[in-house]
Design a protein around this motif. Sequence first.
Motif, PDB file in Angstrom:
ATOM      1  N   MET A 196      35.104   5.930 -13.516  1.00 23.69           N
ATOM      2  CA  MET A 196      35.508   6.702 -14.593  1.00 23.69           C
ATOM      3  C   MET A 196      34.678   5.991 -15.654  1.00 23.69           C
ATOM      4  SD  MET A 196      37.444   9.266 -14.733  1.00 23.69           S
ATOM      5  CE  MET A 196      38.435   9.209 -13.358  1.00 23.69           C
TER       6      MET A 196
ATOM      7  N   THR B 206      32.080   7.111 -17.016  1.00 23.13           N
ATOM      8  CA  THR B 206      31.365   8.229 -17.925  1.00 23.13           C
ATOM      9  C   THR B 206      31.967   8.300 -19.436  1.00 23.13           C
ATOM     10  OG1 THR B 206      31.162   9.643 -15.891  1.00 23.13           O
ATOM     11  CG2 THR B 206      31.005  10.723 -17.886  1.00 23.13           C
ATOM     12  N   PHE B 207      33.494   8.130 -19.201  1.00 15.04           N
ATOM     13  CA  PHE B 207      34.423   8.373 -20.356  1.00 15.04           C
ATOM     14  C   PHE B 207      34.623   7.130 -21.436  1.00 15.04           C
ATOM     15  CE2 PHE B 207      35.568  12.213 -17.911  1.00 15.04           C
ATOM     16  CZ  PHE B 207      34.728  13.058 -18.778  1.00 15.04           C
TER      17      PHE B 207
ATOM     18  N   ARG C 198      33.380  16.725 -18.586  1.00 14.51           N
ATOM     19  CA  ARG C 198      32.435  16.198 -18.784  1.00 14.51           C
ATOM     20  C   ARG C 198      31.084  16.644 -19.222  1.00 14.51           C
ATOM     21  NH1 ARG C 198      31.977  14.970 -12.540  1.00 14.51           N
ATOM     22  NH2 ARG C 198      30.485  16.737 -12.005  1.00 14.51           N
TER      23      ARG C 198
ATOM     24  N   ASP D 264      36.763  14.476 -15.555  1.00 14.77           N
ATOM     25  CA  ASP D 264      35.545  14.180 -14.932  1.00 14.77           C
ATOM     26  C   ASP D 264      34.927  15.216 -13.893  1.00 14.77           C
ATOM     27  OD1 ASP D 264      33.265  12.742 -14.628  1.00 14.77           O
ATOM     28  OD2 ASP D 264      34.238  11.066 -13.322  1.00 14.77           O
TER      29      ASP D 264
END
Length: 199
Positions: free
Chosen positions: A1, A3-4, A122, A194
Amino acid sequence: MGTFDVVKKNLEDRGFQVKVFASGAEAAAYLDGSIDGVSVAFGGSCTLQELGVQERLAAHNRVVWHWTDGKEVLPEAAGAQVYVTSANGLAETGEILNIDGAGNRAASTLYGHRRLIFVIGRNKLAPTYEEALHRARNIAGPKNAQRLGKKTPCAVKGDRCYDCRSPERICRGLVVLWEPMMGMEQSTEVLLVDEELGY
């Protein structure tokens, strides 16, 4: 996770309530479980359409959406207790951007609801405010104009915003949330998903 991680921290530093979901299905289940027995309105959003949350929430809430119920429900939508929408762009630095034509969605992200929820995939994420604005204007704008069958340069060519003066222009106003509006700090949520959702 991962990405965030950055945008989650930056959103929280700005005062937003943030939750991260691995899939749209998980986000939809959260909405279904946390919104109950209230009036709910949706802003124009392909993200919400893809998640199918209208049907789920309508089973135990009063749900109105101009996409399915017609423009006559817009006044009722403006007074709903809960407003759910997405964003045209989200900067990793924490700004949430929406471009609007009629103004109903823009207005509802600023005022009038007890609870405001953004569901953001995303694909809406950009590193900076400037890149998020570019994304909103040059990716989301043309795709929405095409979806609506508009005769604008961006819809015809499908490649970018031409800052046109067409009477069919759907990009009439820009709203940027730097922080939740006053009094909405505990009730403005950002659900980061995501998964690619909407435009």
